[in-house]
Design a protein around this motif. Sequence first.
Motif, PDB file in Angstrom:
ATOM      1  N   ILE A 334       0.845  -1.201   0.000  1.00  0.00           N
ATOM      2  CA  ILE A 334       0.000   0.000   0.000  1.00  0.00           C
ATOM      3  C   ILE A 334       0.878   1.249   0.000  1.00  0.00           C
ATOM      4  CG2 ILE A 334      -1.773   1.311   1.240  1.00  0.00           C
ATOM      5  CD1 ILE A 334      -2.650  -1.382   2.522  1.00  0.00           C
ATOM      6  N   VAL A 340      -2.377   3.823  -4.776  1.00  0.00           N
ATOM      7  CA  VAL A 340      -3.010   2.825  -3.897  1.00  0.00           C
ATOM      8  C   VAL A 340      -3.309   3.436  -2.536  1.00  0.00           C
ATOM      9  CG1 VAL A 340      -2.693   0.585  -2.751  1.00  0.00           C
ATOM     10  CG2 VAL A 340      -1.922   0.897  -5.111  1.00  0.00           C
ATOM     11  N   ARG A 341      -2.389   4.276  -2.044  1.00  0.00           N
ATOM     12  CA  ARG A 341      -2.602   4.929  -0.740  1.00  0.00           C
ATOM     13  C   ARG A 341      -3.853   5.800  -0.744  1.00  0.00           C
ATOM     14  NH1 ARG A 341       2.874   6.144  -0.578  1.00  0.00           N
ATOM     15  NH2 ARG A 341       2.496   8.358  -0.880  1.00  0.00           N
ATOM     16  N   SER A 345     -10.518   1.789  -0.979  1.00  0.00           N
ATOM     17  CA  SER A 345     -10.535   0.386  -0.576  1.00  0.00           C
ATOM     18  C   SER A 345      -9.127  -0.191  -0.712  1.00  0.00           C
ATOM     19  CB  SER A 345     -11.498  -0.420  -1.458  1.00  0.00           C
ATOM     20  OG  SER A 345     -10.978  -0.549  -2.777  1.00  0.00           O
ATOM     21  N   THR A 346      -8.925  -1.348  -0.098  1.00  0.00           N
ATOM     22  CA  THR A 346      -7.673  -2.086  -0.252  1.00  0.00           C
ATOM     23  C   THR A 346      -8.006  -3.492  -0.741  1.00  0.00           C
ATOM     24  OG1 THR A 346      -6.554  -0.898   1.539  1.00  0.00           O
ATOM     25  CG2 THR A 346      -5.669  -3.055   0.948  1.00  0.00           C
ATOM     26  N   LEU A 348      -5.533  -6.608  -2.029  1.00  0.00           N
ATOM     27  CA  LEU A 348      -4.155  -7.043  -2.285  1.00  0.00           C
ATOM     28  C   LEU A 348      -4.117  -8.540  -2.555  1.00  0.00           C
ATOM     29  CD1 LEU A 348      -2.353  -5.132   0.624  1.00  0.00           C
ATOM     30  CD2 LEU A 348      -2.647  -4.362  -1.741  1.00  0.00           C
ATOM     31  N   CYS A 365      -4.440  -4.384   8.451  1.00  0.00           N
ATOM     32  CA  CYS A 365      -4.326  -3.309   7.465  1.00  0.00           C
ATOM     33  C   CYS A 365      -5.320  -2.188   7.762  1.00  0.00           C
ATOM     34  CB  CYS A 365      -4.556  -3.853   6.049  1.00  0.00           C
ATOM     35  SG  CYS A 365      -3.199  -4.859   5.417  1.00  0.00           S
ATOM     36  N   TYR A 369      -4.719   1.665   7.588  1.00  0.00           N
ATOM     37  CA  TYR A 369      -5.476   2.318   6.518  1.00  0.00           C
ATOM     38  C   TYR A 369      -6.945   1.955   6.700  1.00  0.00           C
ATOM     39  CZ  TYR A 369      -0.993   3.335   4.379  1.00  0.00           C
ATOM     40  OH  TYR A 369       0.270   3.813   4.138  1.00  0.00           O
ATOM     41  N   THR A 373     -11.293  -3.679   3.291  1.00  0.00           N
ATOM     42  CA  THR A 373     -10.046  -4.344   2.903  1.00  0.00           C
ATOM     43  C   THR A 373     -10.273  -5.816   2.562  1.00  0.00           C
ATOM     44  OG1 THR A 373      -8.714  -2.835   4.240  1.00  0.00           O
ATOM     45  CG2 THR A 373      -7.736  -4.984   3.734  1.00  0.00           C
ATOM     46  N   GLN A 429     -10.202  -5.880  -8.519  1.00  0.00           N
ATOM     47  CA  GLN A 429      -9.653  -4.735  -7.772  1.00  0.00           C
ATOM     48  C   GLN A 429     -10.251  -3.426  -8.285  1.00  0.00           C
ATOM     49  OE1 GLN A 429      -5.542  -5.874  -8.595  1.00  0.00           O
ATOM     50  NE2 GLN A 429      -5.112  -6.001  -6.399  1.00  0.00           N
ATOM     51  N   GLU A 433     -13.093  -1.191  -6.146  1.00  0.00           N
ATOM     52  CA  GLU A 433     -12.754   0.188  -5.797  1.00  0.00           C
ATOM     53  C   GLU A 433     -13.841   1.141  -6.296  1.00  0.00           C
ATOM     54  OE1 GLU A 433     -10.832   3.810  -4.703  1.00  0.00           O
ATOM     55  OE2 GLU A 433     -10.730   1.771  -3.931  1.00  0.00           O
TER      56      GLU A 433
END
Length: 569
Positions: A334, A340-341, A345-346, A348, A365, A369, A373, A429, A433
């Motif tokens: 991240i 990405v930061r 949303s995250t 991975l 995470c 953040y 996630t 992804q 998002e």
Amino acid sequence: MIAEKADRNSVTALAKEINVNSILANMLVNRGVDSFQKAKDFFRPDLDKLHDPFLMKDMDKAVERLSQAIERNEKILVYGDYDVDGTTSVAMMYGYLIQFYKKVDFYIPDRYKEGYGISEKGVRFAAENDFKLIVSLDCGIKAIEKVKLGKELGVDFIICDHHTPGEILPPAVAILDPKRDDCNYPYKELSGCGVGFKLIQAFAKSKGHAESKVMTFLDLLAISIAADIVPITGENRILTFYGIERINNNPRPGIKALIMKSRIEKDLEISDIVFKIGPRINASGRLEHAKASVELMIATDLEDALERADLVDTVNSARKNFDENITKEALGMIEGIEEVRQMKSTVLFKEDWHKGVIGIVASRCIEKYYRPTIILTESNNKATGSARSVFDFDIYEAISECSDLLEQFGGHKYAAGLTMSVDKVPAFQEKFEAVVSSRITDIHLHPVLEIDDEILLDQVNYKFYNILKQMAPFGPGNPEPIFCLKQVYAEDVRILKDKHLKFNVVQDGQLTKPVCIAFGMADKNVYPDEIIYKMLIRKMRFDLAFEIRENTFRNNSTLQLYVKDIKFD
């Protein structure tokens, strides 16, 4: 944020009726305790107030089929999930039945080879080994095809579950689930182990077995309630209260061994189960096989239990290493990319992350953040993952919007699991998002700390604390009270072990100056170039959110404030 003040008349009336101050009365009313009788039930939990188990839909059928199996000398298989709720359920049901019936065994599915819930392998194992009845615990409510298979192979099912059923129920002999639409059981929030406990209660009642023998399993039930994060209200409050009392006064060898390995040297609390006992029980199912946890909990000898606890503890240490290393990698992914930061949303993916800890990594995470996630890894040539959400954001609904990219998914508002082809991960992804960005608000993206009330420092005393203690056990539906002090400053500020803060808090016009402990805040930034420690030593004014705890050192007990947050002017 400070919780809304309850209706003033209700608070005043309750304060007078039960002889407490307005702060305590306000907290109780906000928890639904607004009369003398409700306060009596809350502060004095009573096992006689447990509901009749036969109020649960299909309980009569379940008891009849279990009795029939024993009368016919049939083999019974106790089947449960690999998490804490599942393994405590299995240990409880097996431990109860084996006392008077020997043709009983238990089965826990392999997390990696069989997955969650009733598996085809498990059903075929039962049929091939001449088991005529499976009692499933903490799973089975959606296992329509597996129960059908069992029926074809001559294996009946009694399902004990607490998850929300689908539109169609499996063709089991009996389905015990208070969340069934046609079930009138008064309390809907039992754990899976709790539903199993009601079956034991009903069976014992029908056979004239001593109720005291049933109550010996309250320790396992309390662990399931705490670890599965179900509300500690109503019937769960009664069950947890007496379960924890049993653990503290007369723990079974397996639990005593876990307490010793966890180095808990005081009376055990809900937080000890959530952060110390539960993770150890869970660890074997995450990295190896959960059968080890069941064998530990049904151990009858302390020496044997300590050996088994050693194994579980070793696996838990390995789990921690996986957890820490993968979390470090995930956070690095991240932090390494600005785009990405800045996402809402995250998501991975790394093919060699350990499947058993990705749910924990998702939660870790979120600590850094704070946003919905999902952590994915590769398993059986598929991308499989665990999702965790933030307060009041429905991650299950967001995942549902991406269902065209998924092969399988399930879960609820705050946690879910999902599986997809590895080549679909980039598209997922991107779409996830987009879905999250369209639904989430700034309020969702900042952690909220709900504070019960503002108080003054001189109100932090043993009279007040002793009443707070009686509000335990704490958990969902009855959170541990958090209070706020306004316009205070710090004296004698110290750093402990390079990461924690210890200081005395001072408030103008108040004589009390209690010690505060702020875990992990020694290097916490308030502003980009300013850490809390430096602001405290300059005696800057701040508001403090905290819990009140008792600290005992060399037989001397004092009240300390456990810092939840610090907000500077």
